[in-house]
Design a protein around this motif. Structure first.
Motif, PDB file in Angstrom:
ATOM      1  N   ALA A  57       8.307  11.467   3.744  1.00 46.95           N
ATOM      2  CA  ALA A  57       9.115  11.253   2.542  1.00 46.95           C
ATOM      3  C   ALA A  57       8.599   9.991   1.853  1.00 46.95           C
ATOM      4  O   ALA A  57       8.785   8.882   2.349  1.00 46.95           O
ATOM      5  CB  ALA A  57      10.593  11.096   2.892  1.00 46.95           C
ATOM      6  N   LYS A  58       7.925  10.167   0.740  1.00 50.24           N
ATOM      7  CA  LYS A  58       7.250   9.045   0.077  1.00 50.24           C
ATOM      8  C   LYS A  58       8.215   8.281  -0.826  1.00 50.24           C
ATOM      9  O   LYS A  58       8.823   8.857  -1.733  1.00 50.24           O
ATOM     10  CB  LYS A  58       6.071   9.565  -0.745  1.00 50.24           C
ATOM     11  N   PRO A  59       8.348   6.964  -0.609  1.00 50.54           N
ATOM     12  CA  PRO A  59       9.178   6.157  -1.506  1.00 50.54           C
ATOM     13  C   PRO A  59       8.420   5.820  -2.781  1.00 50.54           C
ATOM     14  O   PRO A  59       7.185   5.887  -2.826  1.00 50.54           O
ATOM     15  CB  PRO A  59       9.442   4.896  -0.684  1.00 50.54           C
ATOM     16  N   ALA A  60       9.157   5.445  -3.810  1.00 53.18           N
ATOM     17  CA  ALA A  60       8.514   4.980  -5.036  1.00 53.18           C
ATOM     18  C   ALA A  60       7.961   3.576  -4.850  1.00 53.18           C
ATOM     19  O   ALA A  60       6.969   3.206  -5.477  1.00 53.18           O
ATOM     20  CB  ALA A  60       9.514   5.001  -6.191  1.00 53.18           C
ATOM     21  N   ALA A  61       8.617   2.798  -3.973  1.00 50.77           N
ATOM     22  CA  ALA A  61       8.176   1.423  -3.754  1.00 50.77           C
ATOM     23  C   ALA A  61       8.671   0.941  -2.404  1.00 50.77           C
ATOM     24  O   ALA A  61       9.641   1.472  -1.847  1.00 50.77           O
ATOM     25  CB  ALA A  61       8.689   0.509  -4.865  1.00 50.77           C
ATOM     26  N   VAL A  62       7.981  -0.063  -1.894  1.00 52.22           N
ATOM     27  CA  VAL A  62       8.372  -0.727  -0.648  1.00 52.22           C
ATOM     28  C   VAL A  62       8.687  -2.178  -0.975  1.00 52.22           C
ATOM     29  O   VAL A  62       7.905  -2.856  -1.661  1.00 52.22           O
ATOM     30  CB  VAL A  62       7.249  -0.635   0.404  1.00 52.22           C
ATOM     31  N   PHE A  63       9.824  -2.657  -0.509  1.00 49.70           N
ATOM     32  CA  PHE A  63      10.311  -3.989  -0.853  1.00 49.70           C
ATOM     33  C   PHE A  63      10.170  -4.910   0.354  1.00 49.70           C
ATOM     34  O   PHE A  63      10.634  -4.592   1.444  1.00 49.70           O
ATOM     35  CB  PHE A  63      11.772  -3.893  -1.290  1.00 49.70           C
TER      36      PHE A  63
END
Length: 513
Positions: A57-63
């Motif tokens: 499941a690919k996120p839009a961004a990693v924080f």
């Protein structure tokens, strides 16, 4: 009901020139916080998978937060969006079915805080009311907590078998091991927490302050808030352990002896496991047996097909070194293990607790650790454990002979759990933890998944009211059935603390990928 949307496009162009930040409310998301995002392929690829290697499941961004305030502002930003985006806290990524993922949302790398002395430190203290305790960041590893507290001659009392997990991760589930029968799960050994709710509210909670949130978060699967600090109970640490393994071919004797041992005082750890063709005496959990011991055990295995191993530990130190053997012998008197199959060793307290790490490193060196792990963990009522043995251990696992990995089976006491917490366990006073810690090659994990489904179907058809630990369901009805009488409270807590359904979408309780 609100649903999460993909992250707004203004936040998906991290790395573009500075004018980009003009599209964001500066009071919520400063340029400095924006710089904590990563949208490069390496970061999103890492956050798109987990230990299980079963879900992508690919996120839009990693924080990568540098402070708790960064996380507060991130959640507030989502909460105040017209259509919020989902947020998942990720510790070690040791989930097996995508529980710490956020498709098209933001994954928060909680371990970023452990590198910040102000946010990620471990502070040991004492009070007259609590005794010794440690304040620990949610992204800290348990191995780091052990090493830091040992400097003070102290240690937590409840563990998981594997220490390279984060505090927030295990407290969001329960945190169990062979100490749980005596000390309870890790969620029973927490005095206080700092939690950021799905509204972006920073809340300190305990049994006496904001108790509703406190009980919700413990075992709450990340649904109500992100744990940024936990105050954990400590006791004096031992130096050494007496470690004993005893073998059985009779499952009834094996379980009766386990139930006896968890009903008396004296032992510090009780676990059981199965030895089968694909679950050898030594595995990545620990290399306990010598080569000659393994030959002896394999001869017994050939005769019986399945061997049951009872594993116990008693802690000791310099003050009790002269009496520990006698005390241990008294505790084991009357047990019905096979008399010629008792194996003993002394080990350091640290090496015993960290026993899985060496197995992990060996498999990593061979390229055998980063593989699919279709694990299945269940809590089975004591009254049905004999049926489970006949239906699952014998008729499914032994006959099909395709299980690869450790198989755990050990009892726990319900009275060591607090029913006000979100964690779900069987109703009976004693229940068994069953851990099918399976691994496979990239091509054959689906066969093990089919086997897991067969086990769950057997339990359902047989009326065995097992509860999944580290649960995974795909429908609302399945989740309602899992929580049972707790479902209404669970849903009410979600409405109060995360009304826009922002947090932990990968659990697929209130959201779907």
């Amino acid at each position: 009901m609100a649903t999460s949307s993909p992250i707004p496009s203004s936040m998906s162009i991290i790395g573009k020139p500075r004018p980009w930040a003009n599209s964001l409310p500066h009071e919520l998301l400063t340029i400095e916080i924006a710089d904590r995002f990563r949208v490069d392929s390496d970061a999103t690829k890492l956050a798109s998978s987990d230990f299980g290697k079963l879900v992508q499941a690919k996120p839009a961004a990693v924080f990568h937060p540098s402070s708790v305030d960064d996380i507060v502002n991130l959640i507030k930003f989502s909460y105040n969006c017209q259509v919020p985006f989902s947020i998942a806290a990720r510790g070690r990524g040791h989930s097996v079915r995508g529980q710490a993922m956020a498709q098209n949302g933001v994954v928060v790398e909680m371990t970023s805080l452990k590198h910040n002395n102000n946010e990620g430190g471990i502070r040991v203290s004492h009070s007259s009311s609590l005794g010794f305790y440690a304040d620990v960041a949610g992204g800290q590893f348990w191995i780091d907590v052990l090493q830091a507290t040992l400097e003070h001659g102290l240690a937590p009392v409840s563990w998981t078998d594997y220490l390279y997990l984060t505090i927030g991760g295990t407290l969001s589930n329960a945190g169990i091991s062979g100490q749980s029968f005596r000390y309870g799960p890790q969620i029973s050994n927490v005095f206080e927490m700092d939690v950021i709710t799905g509204k972006g509210e920073f809340v300190t909670c305990s049994k006496h302050i904001n108790s509703k949130l406190f009980y919700a978060v413990l075992g709450g699967l990340g649904q109500f808030g992100i744990i940024t600090r936990a105050r954990i109970s400590l006791e004096r640490a031992p130096n050494k352990v007496k470690w004993v393994r005893m073998l059985y071919h009779d499952f009834s004797a094996f379980t009766t002896d386990q139930e006896h041992l968890i009903s008396i005082n004296g032992l510090d750890y009780v676990e059981g496991s199965l030895i089968m063709n694909h679950s050898p005496p030594n595995n990545w959990r620990s290399s306990f047996f010598s080569p000659s011991d393994q030959m002896k055990i394999n001869s017994l295995l050939t005769k019986h097909g399945i061997i049951y191993c009872l594993e116990v530990v008693k802690y000791y130190d310099d003050l009790t070194i002269d009496s520990v053997d006698e005390e241990l012998q008294l505790l084991l008197n009357g047990l019905r293990f096979l008399p010629n199959f008792v194996f003993k060793k002394d080990d350091s307290f640290v090496d015993f607790l960290n026993r899985v790490r060496s197995g992990e490193l060996k498999l990593q060196a061979k390229g055998l650790w980063d593989v699919p792990h279709p694990w299945l963990n269940l809590f089975v009522p004591k009254s049905r454990i004999m049926d489970f043995n006949a239906g699952v251990f014998i008729n499914i696992l032994h006959k099909q002979n395709k299980t690869t990995g450790p198989i755990l089976v050990y009892p726990m006491n319900r009275n060591k759990w607090d029913d006000r917490m979100s964690a779900v366990i069987p109703e009976e006073d004693t229940f068994y933890s069953i851990g099918l810690l399976l691994s496979s090659g990239d091509s054959d994990w689906e066969a093990l998944e089919d086997q897991n489904k067969e086990i769950l179907e057997f339990c359902e058809k047989s009326g065995i009211h097992a509860k999944q630990y580290l649960p995974h369901y795909k429908t609302r009805e399945e989740w309602k059935n899992h929580f049972g009488a707790k479902w209404e409270t669970f849903e009410e807590r979600k409405d109060q603390f995360d009304p826009k359904r922002i947090l932990s979408p990968g659990q697929i309780i209130f959201n779907s990928f």
